[in-house]
Write an enzyme that holds these catalytic residues in place. Structure first.
Site, PDB file in Angstrom:
ATOM      1  CE  LYS A   2      -3.955  -2.236   2.296  1.00 50.36           C
ATOM      2  NZ  LYS A   2      -4.902  -2.171   3.440  1.00 50.36           N
TER       3      LYS A   2
ATOM      4  CE1 TYR B 238      -9.406  -2.958   0.277  1.00 49.65           C
ATOM      5  CE2 TYR B 238      -8.427  -1.070  -0.830  1.00 49.65           C
ATOM      6  CZ  TYR B 238      -8.306  -2.184  -0.020  1.00 49.65           C
ATOM      7  OH  TYR B 238      -7.082  -2.523   0.497  1.00 49.65           O
TER       8      TYR B 238
ATOM      9  CG  PHE C 106     -13.154   1.876   7.039  1.00 50.66           C
ATOM     10  CD1 PHE C 106     -12.668   1.264   5.888  1.00 50.66           C
ATOM     11  CD2 PHE C 106     -13.712   1.073   8.020  1.00 50.66           C
ATOM     12  CE1 PHE C 106     -12.731  -0.102   5.717  1.00 50.66           C
ATOM     13  CE2 PHE C 106     -13.781  -0.316   7.863  1.00 50.66           C
ATOM     14  CZ  PHE C 106     -13.287  -0.896   6.704  1.00 50.66           C
TER      15      PHE C 106
ATOM     16  NE  ARG D 140      -6.160 -11.978   5.751  1.00 48.11           N
ATOM     17  CZ  ARG D 140      -6.837 -10.817   5.663  1.00 48.11           C
ATOM     18  NH1 ARG D 140      -7.039 -10.233   4.482  1.00 48.11           N
ATOM     19  NH2 ARG D 140      -7.299 -10.242   6.728  1.00 48.11           N
TER      20      ARG D 140
ATOM     21  CB  THR E  97      -7.212  -5.518  10.111  1.00 47.93           C
ATOM     22  OG1 THR E  97      -7.711  -6.692   9.461  1.00 47.93           O
ATOM     23  CG2 THR E  97      -7.577  -4.284   9.304  1.00 47.93           C
TER      24      THR E  97
ATOM     25  NE  ARG F 273      -2.379  -5.583   7.241  1.00 43.82           N
ATOM     26  CZ  ARG F 273      -3.552  -6.088   6.919  1.00 43.82           C
ATOM     27  NH1 ARG F 273      -4.111  -7.029   7.669  1.00 43.82           N
ATOM     28  NH2 ARG F 273      -4.189  -5.670   5.834  1.00 43.82           N
TER      29      ARG F 273
ATOM     30  CG  ASN G 165      -3.577  -2.230   6.984  1.00 43.90           C
ATOM     31  OD1 ASN G 165      -3.463  -1.950   5.785  1.00 43.90           O
ATOM     32  ND2 ASN G 165      -4.612  -2.896   7.460  1.00 43.90           N
TER      33      ASN G 165
ATOM     34  CG  HIS H 213      -5.467  -6.321  -0.241  1.00 43.93           C
ATOM     35  ND1 HIS H 213      -6.712  -6.246   0.341  1.00 43.93           N
ATOM     36  CD2 HIS H 213      -5.550  -7.292  -1.199  1.00 43.93           C
ATOM     37  CE1 HIS H 213      -7.521  -7.127  -0.263  1.00 43.93           C
ATOM     38  NE2 HIS H 213      -6.829  -7.767  -1.196  1.00 43.93           N
TER      39      HIS H 213
ATOM     40  CD  GLU I  44      -8.949  -9.363  -3.514  1.00 43.02           C
ATOM     41  OE1 GLU I  44      -9.833  -9.017  -2.716  1.00 43.02           O
ATOM     42  OE2 GLU I  44      -7.791  -9.649  -3.143  1.00 43.02           O
TER      43      GLU I  44
HETATM   44  P1  ADP Z   1      -7.853  -6.735   5.872  1.00 38.76           P
HETATM   45  O1  ADP Z   1      -7.034  -5.821   4.973  1.00 38.76           O
HETATM   46  O2  ADP Z   1      -7.051  -7.207   7.060  1.00 38.76           O
HETATM   47  O3  ADP Z   1      -8.497  -7.865   5.116  1.00 38.76           O
HETATM   48  P2  ADP Z   1     -10.491  -5.463   5.933  1.00 38.76           P
HETATM   49  O4  ADP Z   1     -10.779  -6.224   4.696  1.00 38.76           O
HETATM   50  O5  ADP Z   1     -11.453  -5.555   7.073  1.00 38.76           O
HETATM   51  O6  ADP Z   1      -9.023  -5.841   6.508  1.00 38.76           O
HETATM   52  O7  ADP Z   1     -10.362  -3.908   5.596  1.00 38.76           O
HETATM   53  C1  ADP Z   1      -9.761  -3.493   4.386  1.00 38.76           C
HETATM   54  C2  ADP Z   1      -8.849  -2.332   4.688  1.00 38.76           C
HETATM   55  O8  ADP Z   1      -9.615  -1.229   5.154  1.00 38.76           O
HETATM   56  C3  ADP Z   1      -7.828  -2.561   5.808  1.00 38.76           C
HETATM   57  O9  ADP Z   1      -6.667  -3.277   5.391  1.00 38.76           O
HETATM   58  C4  ADP Z   1      -7.495  -1.153   6.216  1.00 38.76           C
HETATM   59  O10 ADP Z   1      -6.614  -0.514   5.286  1.00 38.76           O
HETATM   60  C5  ADP Z   1      -8.869  -0.489   6.121  1.00 38.76           C
HETATM   61  N1  ADP Z   1      -9.589  -0.525   7.395  1.00 38.76           N
HETATM   62  C6  ADP Z   1     -10.128  -1.612   8.016  1.00 38.76           C
HETATM   63  N2  ADP Z   1     -10.731  -1.292   9.159  1.00 38.76           N
HETATM   64  C7  ADP Z   1     -10.571   0.058   9.296  1.00 38.76           C
HETATM   65  C8  ADP Z   1     -10.969   1.015  10.284  1.00 38.76           C
HETATM   66  N3  ADP Z   1     -11.653   0.650  11.367  1.00 38.76           N
HETATM   67  N4  ADP Z   1     -10.615   2.311  10.079  1.00 38.76           N
HETATM   68  C9  ADP Z   1      -9.935   2.688   8.968  1.00 38.76           C
HETATM   69  N5  ADP Z   1      -9.546   1.842   7.998  1.00 38.76           N
HETATM   70  C10 ADP Z   1      -9.847   0.540   8.159  1.00 38.76           C
HETATM   71 MG    MG Z   2      -9.895  -7.747   3.567  1.00 39.88          MG
END
Ligand code: ADP
Ligand code: MG
Length: 140
Positions: A11, A51, A59, A87, A93, A104, A114, A117, A128
């Site tokens: 990212k 997304y 968010f 993962r 996350t 992370r 973070n 992805h 994807e």
């Molecule tokens: P992951 O990337 O671990 O699969 P998610 O799919 O739940 O997590 O979320 C996608 C992305 O959205 C996260 O990697 C992060 O960049 C962002 N994100 C997730 N939760 C939050 C939050 N509470 N506030 C801000 N950004 C968030």
């Molecule tokens: Mg995700």
């Protein structure tokens, strides 16, 4: 055990801090092979499409703005149980909850910024990977 492919994105918070090589080392040290890779600047429309599953979440707008705030490196990874394995390598996350040694934990700036992805299922991995790569760009 089955050989799988998964999509990874390094990212903008990580490309900004020149961490592509350090993240790739963690991927390769975990036994995952980078079978496709390119650096690109996402458009707003592309980030929203990628997304789309999160479009109802509070968010979403901030996440899209963050993902277009600088270049990303998109990658296809291959290995044994690659979806779950990556993962694990990524960590939780929220970096505050991520295990020691994960990408992370070491590199993420916040729950949003973070650093990486990774696809969350085999079905989504296929979708994807196809979003970013054509067959000719993938060399396993
Ligand atoms: P992951 O990337 O671990 O699969 P998610 O799919 O739940 O997590 O979320 C996608 C992305 O959205 C996260 O990697 C992060 O960049 C962002 N994100 C997730 N939760 C939050 C939050 N509470 N506030 C801000 N950004 C968030
Ligand atoms: Mg995700």
């Amino acid at each position: 055990m089955t050989v799988e492919q998964t999509l990874s994105i390094i990212k903008p918070d990580a490309t900004r801090r020149n961490l592509t090589g350090k993240i790739n080392a963690k991927i390769e040290d975990a036994g995952l092979k980078i079978i496709a890779q390119k650096r690109l600047q996402l458009t707003k429309q592309q980030a929203e499409a990628f997304y789309a599953v999160h479009k109802e979440r509070a968010f979403f707008g901030e996440l899209v703005d963050f993902m277009i705030s600088g270049p990303v490196v998109v990658q296809a990874l291959e290995g044994e149980n690659a979806v779950a394995r990556y993962r694990e390598v990524m960590g939780a996350t929220n970096p505050a909850n991520a295990d020691e040694g994960t990408i992370r934990r070491e590199f993420a700036e916040s729950i949003e910024a973070n650093s990486v992805h990774g696809s969350d299922s085999l079905d989504n991995a296929a979708i994807e990977i196809a979003f970013f790569f054509s067959k000719i760009e993938i060399a396993a």
